[in-house]
Every structure is written in structure tokens, then in C-alpha cells.
Design a protein around this motif. Structure first.
Motif, PDB file in Angstrom:
ATOM      1  N   VAL A 211      21.490  83.797  -6.038  1.00  0.00           N
ATOM      2  CA  VAL A 211      22.488  83.318  -5.072  1.00  0.00           C
ATOM      3  C   VAL A 211      23.597  84.360  -4.980  1.00  0.00           C
ATOM      4  CG1 VAL A 211      24.155  81.516  -4.518  1.00  0.00           C
ATOM      5  CG2 VAL A 211      21.947  80.907  -5.531  1.00  0.00           C
ATOM      6  N   PRO A 212      23.798  84.986  -3.827  1.00  0.00           N
ATOM      7  CA  PRO A 212      24.785  86.066  -3.725  1.00  0.00           C
ATOM      8  C   PRO A 212      26.217  85.554  -3.840  1.00  0.00           C
ATOM      9  CG  PRO A 212      23.866  85.570  -1.569  1.00  0.00           C
ATOM     10  CD  PRO A 212      23.090  84.756  -2.548  1.00  0.00           C
ATOM     11  N   CYS A 213      27.044  86.329  -4.523  1.00  0.00           N
ATOM     12  CA  CYS A 213      28.470  86.015  -4.662  1.00  0.00           C
ATOM     13  C   CYS A 213      29.269  87.122  -4.001  1.00  0.00           C
ATOM     14  CB  CYS A 213      28.860  85.897  -6.130  1.00  0.00           C
ATOM     15  SG  CYS A 213      30.610  85.519  -6.396  1.00  0.00           S
ATOM     16  N   HIS A 214      30.180  86.738  -3.116  1.00  0.00           N
ATOM     17  CA  HIS A 214      31.073  87.681  -2.441  1.00  0.00           C
ATOM     18  C   HIS A 214      32.492  87.124  -2.420  1.00  0.00           C
ATOM     19  CE1 HIS A 214      28.102  90.565  -0.891  1.00  0.00           C
ATOM     20  NE2 HIS A 214      27.301  89.526  -0.763  1.00  0.00           N
ATOM     21  N   PRO A 215      33.513  88.015  -2.629  1.00  0.00           N
ATOM     22  CA  PRO A 215      33.388  89.394  -3.056  1.00  0.00           C
ATOM     23  C   PRO A 215      32.608  89.512  -4.369  1.00  0.00           C
ATOM     24  CG  PRO A 215      35.641  88.932  -2.363  1.00  0.00           C
ATOM     25  CD  PRO A 215      34.924  87.618  -2.417  1.00  0.00           C
ATOM     26  N   LYS A 216      32.116  90.688  -4.681  1.00  0.00           N
ATOM     27  CA  LYS A 216      31.345  90.867  -5.888  1.00  0.00           C
ATOM     28  C   LYS A 216      32.212  90.587  -7.115  1.00  0.00           C
ATOM     29  CE  LYS A 216      27.366  91.620  -4.246  1.00  0.00           C
ATOM     30  NZ  LYS A 216      26.329  90.586  -4.468  1.00  0.00           N
TER      31      LYS A 216
ATOM     32  N   ALA B 107      32.491  91.934  -9.875  1.00  0.00           N
ATOM     33  CA  ALA B 107      33.087  93.123 -10.482  1.00  0.00           C
ATOM     34  C   ALA B 107      34.457  93.445  -9.883  1.00  0.00           C
ATOM     35  CB  ALA B 107      32.152  94.323 -10.327  1.00  0.00           C
ATOM     36  N   THR B 108      34.677  93.024  -8.641  1.00  0.00           N
ATOM     37  CA  THR B 108      35.985  93.243  -8.016  1.00  0.00           C
ATOM     38  C   THR B 108      37.095  92.576  -8.811  1.00  0.00           C
ATOM     39  OG1 THR B 108      35.010  93.474  -5.825  1.00  0.00           O
ATOM     40  CG2 THR B 108      37.323  92.870  -5.898  1.00  0.00           C
ATOM     41  N   LEU B 109      36.765  91.483  -9.498  1.00  0.00           N
ATOM     42  CA  LEU B 109      37.778  90.800 -10.302  1.00  0.00           C
ATOM     43  C   LEU B 109      38.322  91.690 -11.407  1.00  0.00           C
ATOM     44  CD1 LEU B 109      36.168  87.243 -10.465  1.00  0.00           C
ATOM     45  CD2 LEU B 109      38.332  87.847  -9.362  1.00  0.00           C
TER      46      LEU B 109
ATOM     47  N   ASP C  77      34.482  95.901  -3.746  1.00  0.00           N
ATOM     48  CA  ASP C  77      33.034  95.704  -3.634  1.00  0.00           C
ATOM     49  C   ASP C  77      32.742  94.280  -3.187  1.00  0.00           C
ATOM     50  OD1 ASP C  77      30.320  96.009  -3.776  1.00  0.00           O
ATOM     51  OD2 ASP C  77      30.197  95.916  -5.963  1.00  0.00           O
ATOM     52  N   GLY C  78      32.088  94.169  -2.052  1.00  0.00           N
ATOM     53  CA  GLY C  78      31.650  92.853  -1.603  1.00  0.00           C
ATOM     54  C   GLY C  78      32.321  92.406  -0.328  1.00  0.00           C
ATOM     55  N   ARG C  79      31.650  91.484   0.356  1.00  0.00           N
ATOM     56  CA  ARG C  79      32.144  90.972   1.629  1.00  0.00           C
ATOM     57  C   ARG C  79      33.215  89.906   1.391  1.00  0.00           C
ATOM     58  NH1 ARG C  79      26.411  90.471   2.333  1.00  0.00           N
ATOM     59  NH2 ARG C  79      26.591  88.192   2.411  1.00  0.00           N
ATOM     60  N   GLY C  80      34.089  89.777   2.387  1.00  0.00           N
ATOM     61  CA  GLY C  80      35.090  88.716   2.341  1.00  0.00           C
ATOM     62  C   GLY C  80      36.444  89.189   2.808  1.00  0.00           C
ATOM     63  N   VAL C  81      37.398  88.287   2.714  1.00  0.00           N
ATOM     64  CA  VAL C  81      38.782  88.554   3.093  1.00  0.00           C
ATOM     65  C   VAL C  81      39.551  89.045   1.874  1.00  0.00           C
ATOM     66  CG1 VAL C  81      40.948  87.341   3.609  1.00  0.00           C
ATOM     67  CG2 VAL C  81      38.971  87.051   5.104  1.00  0.00           C
TER      68      VAL C  81
END
Length: 387
Positions: A94-99, A101-103, A249-253
Motif C-alpha cells: 500500500v503506497p504511502c505519500h509523502p514518502k 523517509a521525508t519525515l 520525496d513523495g507526492r502530496g502537499v
């Protein structure tokens, strides 16, 4: 090609506060169900969400349950457990965005500033500090006063302390979390604070118009759009914000807070990998909201238009008094009756001092200037009485 069916996709959200609430409200017209995980029973996001898992943000079993019931994962709070999200994304597919690792960049302000500086993104000068002597050395390098910041755990201005040569550096370090959890950042004599709500989509990026933020006691009080500065500065701020997306890294706002310096240059203050308080104005003031954009981006759908419907001002409703009590506000008629005014009440059960309980947005209906709208939003906000 995007296809809709019934039932539609489910978005699992770690966090069920006001941001989760507004995400669920924005997802519903798109046919997207929202499932939230939050430790507070009947959290603010529960009414518009399809369901809630009551669990702590680092409860691995509960996050796995969330993933197994969802098609996509995201988070609306930085307390989301990065390691658990990475492991569950890998195990379940199940994909998580933002990724997750961005945290890493968000949890630790020093790591964040180093990554931005290494990428050539302008940031204030900073130093890592581990001892009172390091603080004194940083002040010698950067000048005084400067800002001592907790590397981790700070939010809404908490964990930030101005320091100079006469400050008790040991006590200040203890206040921000102790040795090994601090950095010193040069004091920025800025003209104004700006913010850009930027979006990383599957096929590109987008950005909402640049906002101007007004803080007091290091808590956001108001945002006005467009920011009261020159076109060149707004263009520069937008360009810097889009450069920031290259580091993440990753999609989102992403909510990107910026400083405008006296010479018109821009530097990055902080980044939030989620919808941001300074973007609440987009619900009524833009052609799409930051929350709709986040849903679209996380699901890999095309992004919507981000243009301004009209000049807009937003004012936060913050809890008053000195104690906690049941949440209720009186005398809201002035807001409900005012042309162009919109009231958002977050449904929190308890009012605490300076807690964000809601906001008021005023959108231009005639020929009001941004200053007029800000004054009107403040007047309406100040007319609210917490019972």
C-alpha cells in the motif's frame, strides 16, 4: 487514466485532527473514502471520515490495520511513525505519500536545514550545538541575538528560544530538550513571513499563490493572499518553494514557510509535509483547496487549478483563558451574516489556551483590498466569545 467506481478508493490517514477533518471533507466529492487513525476517541476527523481506528500514532499493529483497509496511506501529523510506515508500505504494497523517509527531514530541523543548504536552497545560517559553550561559540559566529531551536519535537513556536550573550545557555538548552537536541539559527531581520502551499503530483508540480503570515507568540494568527509584497518577491518565493520540492520525496502537499529579507531575497524557515494552517484560505479563496490537492496527489490523480478566486484573508480562532474547558463559542451571527465570510469550527471537544479551534476566512466580494479583508477577518474573529 483515472477511473471512478462505487465504492471508490480509500485513503488511510495517520492523524485525525482538523487537517484530517478537512481532508475527509475534500475527499468526499471525489468519491474517496477516508479512514483515520487517532488516539482521541471521536476525533475531529471522525464525523466526515468513513471510520476511525482509535490508536496511538506509533502503534504498528494499528497502522498495519489501517493499511490493510486502505488503498493509499498518508499522514496529517509529523508524529506518524516513520519506521512503521516504511515497513508496512513494503510489506503490504500500500503506497504511502509523502514518502515516510521525508519525515526524517521534518522531525529533525538540523537535518532539514543541512539537506536544504546542500541542495542550494537558501536558509538562514545555523550551527549545531550540544553544550552551553557551543551556544556561546555559535553566537560569536552568527551574531546576537539568535534563535535556539529544538531539533526535534517543536511545533507552533514551541521549542524556539531567543538567546544572546547574557542568556543562561544551560537553562535554555534544557528548555528545548537538552544537550544533543538543539541548533542555533541566525536571527532573521525579515520584512515579512511568507508561505507557499506547493504540491508534488504524479506528473508535475503546482503551487498556490504566495501568502503572507502574521504570527504572534510564534503562533500563526492570520494569513493574507496575495502577500503584500512585489511581484518579483512573490515569483522568487514560488521558485524557492518549488526548489524545496526537489529535496523532498513523495507526492502530496507541502507547507513551506519562508522569510522575505529587506533586499527582497528569500530563505526557507520550515517545511510541513502535509496541508498547512497557512493554506486554509484555499478552501474558499482558490479554485481548489490544499486538501483536495493532497488527496489528488497522494492517489496519483491529475492536480487541479491553483489560481486565486480573489484576495483572501484567514484568521485563526484560538482558545482563550488560562484553563481547559468544554468547547463552545457564542455570538457567531456576525460571521454567518457577513458577505464573503466563512466559519470553520473544528469540532474539538476541549478548549485550551491558544489551541486552534477553528478559523474565519474572508474572500473579496467588492473592491476590498487585502488590508481591508485582513481587518475584517480580525474584527470577525475578535467578535467570537468562548463560553
Amino acid at each position: 487514466m483515472t477511473t471512478l467506481s462505487t465504492p471508490g478508493p480509500t485513503l488511510g490517514v495517520v492523524g485525525g485532527g482538523q487537517l484530517g477533518r478537512m481532508l475527509a471533507e475534500a475527499a468526499s466529492p471525489l468519491g474517496v473514502d477516508v479512514l483515520v487513525l487517532d488516539p482521541t476517541t471521536d476525533c475531529p476527523a471522525a464525523p466526515p471520515a468513513r471510520d476511525q481506528i482509535v490508536a496511538e500514532f506509533d502503534d504498528t499493529d494499528a497502522i498495519r490495520d489501517l493499511a490493510e483497509r486502505a488503498d493509499y496511506l498518508t499522514f496529517e501529523i509529523e508524529l506518524a511513525d516513520q519506521d512503521a510506515l516504511e515497513r508496512i508500505e513494503r510489506d503490504t504494497g500500500v503506497p504511502c505519500h509523502p514518502k515516510p523517509a521525508t519525515l526524517d527531514l521534518i522531525h529533525d530541523k538540523l537535518v532539514q536545514k543541512r539537506a536544504l543548504a546542500d541542495a542550494g536552497v537558501p536558509v538562514p545560517d545555523f550551527r549545531e550545538v550540544e553544550s552551553p559553550g557551543d551556544v556561546a561559540d555559535a553566537l560569536d559566529d552568527l551574531g546576537a541575538p539568535a534563535m535556539l531551536k529544538a531539533r526535534t519535537g517543536g511545533y507552533d513556536g514551541r521549542g524556539n528560544i531567543p538567546v544572546d550573550e547574557d542568556t543562561d545557555h544551560a537553562a535554555a538548552l534544557a528548555e528545548v530538550g537538552g544537550e544533543g537536541n538543539a541548533m542555533v539559527e541566525s536571527f532573521v531581520d525579515y520584512e515579512r513571513e511568507l508561505s507557499v502551499i506547493a504540491v508534488q503530483g504524479d506528473d508535475g508540480t503546482a503551487a498556490f499563490p504566495v501568502g503572507e503570515n502574521v504570527h504572534r507568540e510564534q503562533i500563526l494568527r492570520e494569513t493574507v493572499v496575495p502577500a503584500r509584497t512585489s511581484d518579483d518577491v512573490r515569483d522568487r518565493a514560488r521558485d524557492v518553494a518549488l526548489d524545496v520540492l526537489d529535496v523532498l520525496d513523495g507526492r502530496g502537499v507541502y507547507g513551506i514557510e519562508l522569510f522575505e529579507h529587506a533586499d527582497g531575497s528569500i530563505s526557507v524557515n520550515e517545511i510541513a509535509p502535509r496541508p498547512h494552517n497557512s493554506g486554509h484560505w484555499t478552501i474558499e479563496g482558490a479554485h481548489s483547496s490544499q486538501f483536495e490537492q493532497h488527496v489528488r496527489a497522494v492517489l496519483g490523480w491529475p492536480l487541479a487549478a491553483t489560481g486565486l478566486r480573489g484576495p483572501t484573508a484567514m484568521a485563526n480562532l484560538l482558545g482563550d483563558g488560562t484553563d481547559s474547558r468544554d468547547a463552545a463559542i457564542a455570538d457567531v451571527d456576525a460571521i454567518l451574516e457577513a458577505p464573503g465570510a466563512n466559519l470553520h469550527w473544528y469540532g474539538k471537544r476541549e478548549t485550551r489556551p491558544l489551541r486552534k479551534m477553528g478559523h474565519v476566512t474572508c474572500v473579496q466580494t467588492a473592491d476590498e483590498s487585502v488590508g481591508d479583508l485582513l481587518a475584517g477577518a480580525r474584527t470577525l474573529r475578535d467578535s467570537i466569545a468562548f463560553d
